[in-house]
Design an enzyme around this catalytic site. Structure first.
Site, PDB file in Angstrom:
ATOM      1  N   GLU C  29      23.324  41.374 -14.669  1.00 47.85           N
ATOM      2  CA  GLU C  29      23.927  42.232 -13.703  1.00 47.85           C
ATOM      3  C   GLU C  29      23.508  43.617 -13.454  1.00 47.85           C
ATOM      4  OE1 GLU C  29      27.893  40.331 -15.326  1.00 47.85           O
ATOM      5  OE2 GLU C  29      27.481  38.579 -14.454  1.00 47.85           O
ATOM      6  N   GLU C  63      28.310  34.747 -14.991  1.00 50.52           N
ATOM      7  CA  GLU C  63      28.291  34.753 -16.090  1.00 50.52           C
ATOM      8  C   GLU C  63      27.041  33.289 -16.302  1.00 50.52           C
ATOM      9  OE1 GLU C  63      30.981  36.126 -15.293  1.00 50.52           O
ATOM     10  OE2 GLU C  63      30.338  38.657 -16.157  1.00 50.52           O
ATOM     11  N   GLN C  85      26.866  41.961 -19.824  1.00 52.72           N
ATOM     12  CA  GLN C  85      27.021  43.360 -19.794  1.00 52.72           C
ATOM     13  C   GLN C  85      28.031  44.018 -21.067  1.00 52.72           C
ATOM     14  OE1 GLN C  85      29.490  44.768 -16.022  1.00 52.72           O
ATOM     15  NE2 GLN C  85      27.051  45.330 -15.136  1.00 52.72           N
ATOM     16  N   ASP C  88      31.916  39.753 -24.188  1.00 56.24           N
ATOM     17  CA  ASP C  88      33.015  39.373 -24.246  1.00 56.24           C
ATOM     18  C   ASP C  88      33.025  38.240 -23.137  1.00 56.24           C
ATOM     19  OD1 ASP C  88      35.539  41.301 -25.442  1.00 56.24           O
ATOM     20  OD2 ASP C  88      33.787  42.043 -25.338  1.00 56.24           O
ATOM     21  N   PHE C  89      31.946  38.252 -22.162  1.00 58.07           N
ATOM     22  CA  PHE C  89      31.391  37.544 -21.364  1.00 58.07           C
ATOM     23  C   PHE C  89      30.693  36.413 -21.211  1.00 58.07           C
ATOM     24  CE2 PHE C  89      31.816  42.517 -18.757  1.00 58.07           C
ATOM     25  CZ  PHE C  89      32.992  42.114 -19.078  1.00 58.07           C
ATOM     26  N   HIS C 131      37.157  43.580 -23.989  1.00 61.42           N
ATOM     27  CA  HIS C 131      36.276  44.243 -24.295  1.00 61.42           C
ATOM     28  C   HIS C 131      35.841  44.718 -25.528  1.00 61.42           C
ATOM     29  CE1 HIS C 131      36.265  44.528 -19.690  1.00 61.42           C
ATOM     30  NE2 HIS C 131      35.494  44.760 -19.250  1.00 61.42           N
TER      31      HIS C 131
HETATM   32  C1  LIG Z   1      32.593  38.598 -16.173  1.00 59.81           C
HETATM   33  C2  LIG Z   1      32.589  39.624 -15.988  1.00 59.81           C
HETATM   34  N1  LIG Z   1      31.777  40.482 -15.910  1.00 59.81           N
HETATM   35  C3  LIG Z   1      31.124  41.472 -15.471  1.00 59.81           C
HETATM   36  C4  LIG Z   1      32.370  42.378 -16.203  1.00 59.81           C
HETATM   37  C5  LIG Z   1      32.580  43.832 -15.964  1.00 59.81           C
HETATM   38  N2  LIG Z   1      32.841  44.463 -14.697  1.00 59.81           N
HETATM   39  C6  LIG Z   1      33.558  45.312 -14.674  1.00 59.81           C
HETATM   40  S1  LIG Z   1      33.989  46.061 -13.265  1.00 59.81           S
HETATM   41  C7  LIG Z   1      32.863  45.200 -12.533  1.00 59.81           C
HETATM   42  C8  LIG Z   1      32.938  44.950 -11.400  1.00 59.81           C
HETATM   43  C9  LIG Z   1      33.370  44.301 -10.347  1.00 59.81           C
HETATM   44  O1  LIG Z   1      33.139  44.469  -9.171  1.00 59.81           O
HETATM   45  P1  LIG Z   1      33.942  43.575  -8.286  1.00 59.81           P
HETATM   46  O2  LIG Z   1      34.808  41.842  -7.849  1.00 59.81           O
HETATM   47  O3  LIG Z   1      33.797  43.872  -6.924  1.00 59.81           O
HETATM   48  O4  LIG Z   1      35.782  45.158  -8.115  1.00 59.81           O
HETATM   49  P2  LIG Z   1      35.546  46.803  -8.024  1.00 59.81           P
HETATM   50  O5  LIG Z   1      35.233  47.102  -9.583  1.00 59.81           O
HETATM   51  O6  LIG Z   1      35.129  47.120  -7.396  1.00 59.81           O
HETATM   52  O7  LIG Z   1      36.331  46.928  -7.458  1.00 59.81           O
HETATM   53  C10 LIG Z   1      32.025  44.711 -13.347  1.00 59.81           C
HETATM   54  C11 LIG Z   1      30.412  43.689 -13.183  1.00 59.81           C
HETATM   55  C12 LIG Z   1      34.014  41.915 -15.838  1.00 59.81           C
HETATM   56  N3  LIG Z   1      34.523  42.840 -16.328  1.00 59.81           N
HETATM   57  N4  LIG Z   1      33.568  40.565 -15.919  1.00 59.81           N
END
Ligand SMILES: Cc1ncc(C[n+]2csc(CCOP(=O)(O)OP(=O)(O)O)c2C)c(N)n1
Ligand SMILES: Cc1ncc(C[n+]2csc(CCOP(=O)(O)OP(=O)(O)O)c2C)c(N)n1
Ligand SMILES: [Mg+2]
Ligand SMILES: [Mg+2]
Lengths: 337, 327, 337, 327
Positions: C29, C63, C85, C88-89, C131
């Protein structure tokens, strides 16, 4: 006192708890369908007729979903008893099982709690690597889960009732060979784990191990199906002149070290037996703790007799090799003398 | 799927002003937090909510205190909209023992049982099944409460989205999924990871109604969600609502937004939800320039107070680490 | 020899392996977006400009999906380097991580293999319970995964290259405080883990621990960030008159017991340090093995200094208490003398 | 979404007969296995494929040997259709060392690298993302191969379905998802766990084309899938195909089907895919009664031989348990 199978005792526990507390409900796949299985191992058979389909809630095949739903319901004060058909499928819900259920209370600073129960059948039964695991150790490593692993009908009922009343997430691992299913649903190599069940209600507190057999030469610590294999081994060992004490921990978290240490102080030797794989299994933790706490009482290094570090093979001769049995336990004990 | 644009609001002017005030509170709170972060005064990281205020506020204005919401890694706006006091919110970001999670949770896990905000779930998609579970509890208890689950566009690609929405649909659960489509999941633009134009389109796969709202227009959000909440409350089941919006800030603490198209950015930033709301309120005579100055001054004072509270609050004792695991 | 940070060394390893073998590609990602992060910790920054978006493949936030895709591609002979990333994921992909990747070869009777790498950052950095985990132990318990955990840039490069060339699934755990990110992406409390990187290509074989510091009084076994904390403790212990040897296992599976035992035979004492939580952590296994194999050389029970059995708290004073540090390690050693 | 009914087949008669032969092989194999199970001659459990033969055969007739399939807990039909020799398949069910997985896998994990069948994945939904990965490998290697992933109606509610189909769609992967909707996941009827009538409907959420075929008509399946396979092979991306079918057997070893409606059962059982295929072949003159008798006799002999092979084969040594983990 009526004699119930392990499966029947679990069912009775669920029924009694659902009668006692209307917040209790069951959620899982194929648990309440008319004409269906009543869960993969018939534990919830007949309960939807008594409690209706709202409280015996059949789900899509969505383990993450049903676990998350159980967590949410628990957060709102319900008392869900969730189940997966085989413990292997817990991995499909692992985010919920590791990142959510056991952490939400903590990360909220204690403001919320998650009083849910997750039931999961473990053990190898000639179904291949994805339906055979014993996964206790993954969860014993995760702070926030209590873990029960009943080895007989009496314990199954008492521990499950305690689990339902606990305000924390509780995992109940049940062994497939112990359910006592009959007829066409009988499992090969099944073990009679039935018990006389008292007419009066009872619960079994967590953190109280059971001394299954008293002995003075060696302590064998074993859970679930392994309690029986340890018993067979102890009989054989008696003929070898070794008097084995057998301890069933009943819960892995909390773990009753007191009872174990009392035994080890007496015998000076400990053999740990589990069907979960060896490396990093819960036996490693117990061995480490024993060394930390009662080192001076040990006459020999703690010995572990566990499944080897492979997935479970399908074919019976290999599976028999894989699952610790009487003879391997006996050899383990003798090698230590 | 229905597309909503705001009609003339049949709302009390006080409620309108209250919504505007909340939006200002969120904006000012986030701006202030951002500065503190740049100063190095706050630990960890932060995902700010500027630009999406209309969503949280428009949604939560439909909720009662005992309705619940689940939130995400970007939860401050949801928290403020649902009524978490900004003092305890601020103190949590500082890791103080007076924080809404006693310093255990931090920015990504803020919550408050007394106002119906579950601890935010920082696992993308993680809140969706939990919200369905809350809704199931309401249903089993025969309560007319509703659960709302906020999610991002990125979360709509997690398996949990599928399982949660399907379960909500088949059981007609009182839950509303509010997808804030801000066009990006971290640095990834939504069109790279999803072929459909609208997340709302996906509701159909579950036999669930859906709607799209202008997420920068608080009245549009309010009205669109109201219909869904009423349906859920009266046993009509779940809805997926997509709010089209944009974040004014970076994804997290350290993000220069270099992956965003400049024109796109300009167009969206020009549609500031606060300005849109203020202009609308003025147009219907619910707000004067003076009122809005007063609101801003009041909010700034609130925030100053919150900072003072947070900064004066004690840090937890190190050994408090060991508390609060078990009930 | 240029000095590279840990993150740069990982990037160089990936670049070299992608140049060497066109079957190698990255999947994750936010790893290759123009103007984006180059992965949560910038390890893949700039690589999509060199290799294009097919070989630096950005995924949806899925994931389970990206892990399954990596498995499938590996089964067809590709060499995916997948990443999440935050470690934890991994729990979102746990079915793939436990039921598929490490079992497919076995259950096919050796007909298929899964030559994939999964990279995952571990460690607490004031981001709260979801995290912050160090999850090595969950996977160290799962047969079928090799596990590397580099503590410095030199090891990071050499181990990752070995991982890519291995025909089995390999997990590489990287510590967030070691990456050496600069400027606005700098992590608080970051540790300089940079190394001189030889101009010539090199790999580091799995199963070879590194003696970080020689000493005669006690062996401290530590991985990832804990290698540094152990180092600080050793300096303090020197003033206490205790001469500590420090061993970095570098890989948890295979585990280099030979090097460890050589040290323990010399010092008679072992302290194990990990940031993963205590109960059921990989340190328990090592403690159990040490007892089984070199019991007679132990002058004291093996001591473990680990995170306590709670989720990770957010607030810095609590997090500092949570993560084992110099002083706690020192006390652990002293309590054992 | 398109609905396919079989047109006049523009196929070689030999291919038609070959498909019919495969269907008979699957039916007879499964019937024989069922009896052996009831006799207690085989370990573990088994999920049989009678009634769904037209799907596996109609699909796999479109595939080359080096195309790959992923399968499920109900894999024997897929295995036979893809060309796994029934001797090694049978031996695997017996847990013999001559089995296609050397006895390590068992019924739920049969596979054979030499004919493009991955070891079956018994985790419901588990094969879907893996198939996308195979397809990605084909794409990266610039090969014109295709991956086919079989799944049940039940699997369409797993999160993996969502993640896999989305990824397949956004990257235009050469993968075809074939959902065998046999109306039940174990004892649960599809309408209890899914509000949409057709699983195929869900493809839309990913911007993916879909089609529905009569899963009891091998020609209908063949033609429907052909279009999808051709599209995939030529770079046109994935398709979701739903085959409406029914299992003639119980879910697993011990299942009396008491949860199924009797009328429904009768109606479906009356539509035997073997009979339908035979009648069609006869109608186009591709098969005579004699031919079909010969085929049955030949297949029965094959199966006898397979039993003899499996029974005569050695069991693995217990310690073989320790082999085959590491490459
Ligand atoms: C399961 C998981 N995968 C990856 C992440 C890392 N991560 C945190 S925020 C984010 C982007 C989230 O995008 P969106 O759902 O559109 O929410 P936004 O940040 O735009 O509010 C990612 C990939 C995470 N926290 N949890
Ligand atoms: C993840 C997972 N959950 C549950 C099961 C148990 N299980 C095996 S088959 C089955 C039903 C599958 O239904 P469907 O996908 O429709 O396939 P069918 O059996 O009808 O071929 C279930 C629930 C499983 N194997 N894997
Ligand atoms: Mg977004
Ligand atoms: Mg089905």
């Amino acid at each position: 006192m009526p004699k119930l199978t392990y499966g029947e005792a679990l069912r009775q526990a669920i029924k009694e708890e659902m009668e006692r507390d209307e917040r209790v409900f069951c959620i899982g796949e194929d648990i309440g369908i008319e004409g269906g299985f009543g869960g993969a191992f018939t534990v919830t058979l007949g309960l939807s007729e008594i409690f209706g389909h709202e409280r015996i809630l059949d789900t899509p095949i969505s383990e993450a979903g049903l676990t998350g739903v159980a967590i949410g319901a628990a957060l709102m004060g319900m008392r869900p008893i969730a189940d997966v058909q085989y413990c292997d499928f817990l991995f499909c819900a692992m985010d919920q099982m590791i990142n959510e259920a056991p952490k939400i209370r903590y990360m909220s600073g204690g403001a919320f709690s998650v009083p849910m129960v997750m039931r999961a059948p473990v053990g190898a039964t000639a179904r291949g690597a994805q339906h055979a695991q014993s996964v206790e150790s993954y969860f014993a490593h995760c702070p926030g889960w209590k873990i029960a692993c009943p080895s007989n009908a009496y314990d199954a009922k008492g521990l499950l009732k305690t689990a339902v009343r606990d305000d924390n997430p509780v995992l109940v691992f049940e062994h497939k060979k112990l359910y006592g299913a009959k007829g066409i649903r009988k499992v090969e190599g099944a073990i009679d784990a039935s018990s006389e069940i008292p007419d009066e209600e009872y619960t079994i507190p967590f953190g109280q191990a059971r001394v299954v057999r008293e002995g003075k030469d060696v302590t064998i610590l074993a859970n679930l199906r392994m309690v029986y294999e340890a018993g067979f081994a102890a009989e054989a060992l008696a003929e070898d002149g070794v008097d084995a004490e057998i301890i069933d921990p009943r819960t892995l978290n909390p773990f009753d070290y007191e009872t174990l240490y009392r035994s080890v102080r007496k015998t000076g030797r400990l053999v740990i037996v589990h069907e979960d794989t060896l490396t990093g299994g819960w036996g490693a933790e117990v061995a480490a703790k024993v060394m930390e706490d009662v080192f001076d009482y040990l006459d020999a290094p703690v010995k572990r007799v566990c499944a080897p570090d492979t997935p479970a093979p399908f074919s019976p001769p290999m599976e028999e090799f894989y699952v610790p049995g009487k003879e391997r336990i006996r050899q383990g004990v003798l090698s230590q003398q | 799927m229905s597309r909503k644009t705001a009609q003339k609001p049949d709302m009390q002017p006080e409620l309108l002003v209250e919504m505007y005030r909340k939006m200002v509170r969120i904006r000012r709170f986030e701006d202030a937090i951002h500065l503190k972060f740049l100063d190095g005064a706050l630990p960890g990281t932060v995902h700010l909510y500027q630009g999406q205020e209309a969503v949280a506020v428009g949604v939560c204005a439909n909720l009662r205190t005992d309705d619940v919401i689940t939130s995400t890694h970007r939860p401050h706006g949801h928290a403020i909209a649902k009524g978490v006091p900004i003092k305890s919110l601020m103190a949590e970001l500082y890791g103080k023992s007076t924080g809404c999670c006693k310093g255990k949770g931090g920015s990504m896990h803020v919550g408050d049982a007394s106002v119906g905000m579950l601890p935010a779930i920082a696992i993308v998609g993680g809140g969706l099944t939990i919200a369905a579970g809350c809704a199931l509890a309401f249903k089993l208890k025969r309560k007319d409460n509703v659960a709302v689950s906020f999610l991002g566009d990125g979360a709509a690609n997690e398996g949990d989205f599928h399982e949660a929405l399907n379960m909500a649909a088949i059981w007609d659960l009182p839950v509303v999924y509010v997808c804030e489509n801000n066009l990006y999941g971290a640095s990834t633009r939504v069109n790279k990871v999803m072929k459909v134009k609208d997340v709302a389109e996906r509701a159909r796969a579950y036999g669930m109604p859906s709607a799209i709202a202008d997420g920068n227009d608080v009245l549009a959000v309010y009205e669109c969600v109201r219909e869904a909440i009423e349906r859920a409350r009266s046993g009509g089941g779940p809805t997926l609502i997509e709010c089209k919006t944009y974040r004014r800030c970076g994804h997290s603490r350290s993000d220069a937004n270099a992956y965003r198209d400049k024109t796109e950015q300009q167009e969206w930033l020009a549609r500031d939800p606060l300005v849109i709301a203020r202009d609308k309120l003025k147009a219907v005579g619910a707000l004067t320039d003076e009122d809005s100055d007063t609101i801003e001054a009041e909010i700034d004072a609130e925030i100053e107070e919150a900072f003072a509270f947070a900064e004066a609050s004690p840090l937890p004792a190190p050994e408090d680490c060991l508390k609060d695991l078990w009930a």
